[in-house]
Write an enzyme that holds these catalytic residues in place. Sequence first.
Site, mmCIF file in Angstrom:
data_model
loop_
_atom_site.group_PDB
_atom_site.id
_atom_site.type_symbol
_atom_site.label_atom_id
_atom_site.label_comp_id
_atom_site.label_asym_id
_atom_site.label_seq_id
_atom_site.Cartn_x
_atom_site.Cartn_y
_atom_site.Cartn_z
ATOM 1 N N SER A 22 80.604 55.405 -9.998
ATOM 2 C CA SER A 22 80.195 54.200 -10.722
ATOM 3 C C SER A 22 80.357 54.326 -12.234
ATOM 4 C CB SER A 22 78.726 53.877 -10.403
ATOM 5 O OG SER A 22 78.289 52.781 -11.189
ATOM 6 N N LYS A 73 71.560 47.049 -0.281
ATOM 7 C CA LYS A 73 71.283 45.718 -0.823
ATOM 8 C C LYS A 73 70.360 44.876 0.064
ATOM 9 C CE LYS A 73 75.454 45.075 -3.627
ATOM 10 N NZ LYS A 73 76.615 44.196 -3.881
ATOM 11 N N ASP A 161 86.357 37.293 13.732
ATOM 12 C CA ASP A 161 85.994 38.665 14.064
ATOM 13 C C ASP A 161 84.479 38.794 14.074
ATOM 14 O OD1 ASP A 161 85.284 38.584 11.378
ATOM 15 O OD2 ASP A 161 86.969 39.792 10.705
#
Length: 291
Positions: A22, A73, A161
């Site tokens: 990051s 998250k 999908d």
Amino acid sequence: MEKRIDGHTKLYALIGSPVGHSGSPAMYNYSFEKLGINSAYLAFDVPLEKTKEALDAFRAFHAGGFNVTMPCKTAVAQLVDRLSPAAELVGACNTVVIEKDGTMTGHMTDGTGFVRNLLEHGVDIKGKKIVLLGTGGAATAIAVQAALDGAAEIAIFNRKDEFYANGEKTVEKIRKAVPSIKKVWIEDLDNEEVLTRVIGESDILVNATRAGMSPLENVMPVPEKVLRPDLAVADVVYNPKETLLVRKAKEAGCKAAVGGSGMLLWQGVAAFELFTGQEMPVEEVKEKFFQ
């Protein structure tokens, strides 16, 4: 940086796994130093099963807040005390602000960053018809923010999908939470006839699929024939900096051909403002980290 660290330095961080790649610590710490803010930003590798322990630690440390990347998250959104409207609709958050009393508020700045990046390229989504390719995390955040910010119509396209159902859920959430939007729907990306027709009737095309990203650098997510001068095109993919879609959009003379690195920058700017109440020194950050 060590000259700024003292007993009053406020901690901010990134959690998720992996985080070693990051660029956030460099970007945030540079901004803290430029603005004279007594804060430091670190990255912590936190696997999904350790998410709650990480949040408890931040409360104990009286941290100012933290950013969240995969795979944490959704888990963080379920653990914080409250969510912003966008984070609640997405069901995930990438930024958490911690109040002095330990209250945690989760935000989702991915969509905010995308919309701001478009605006920086002269494209306002308000009242526009948008075609959005993909139903993953970035696509969901973009769809939600575009709806909240006044897009007229959003057509989501994804192959049928295992992720298609996520797009169907996003459509239902937006319909319920943003009744002002004229139309939001989902269709099979493999239905080229409908895809071509809808792009032809739309103002903005957004790619939030993996097409264009390694090892799919030579994959176009839509037929090249749909690109036209009055269409704005944006890609979420930021590596490579210029995807095949963005390059072809430029060649077709599209009114905008926007790569994904700007979204990365502006979502960070939005998070920084939530953390500090100040705007990140954007031009310096852009020059130093996004060239």
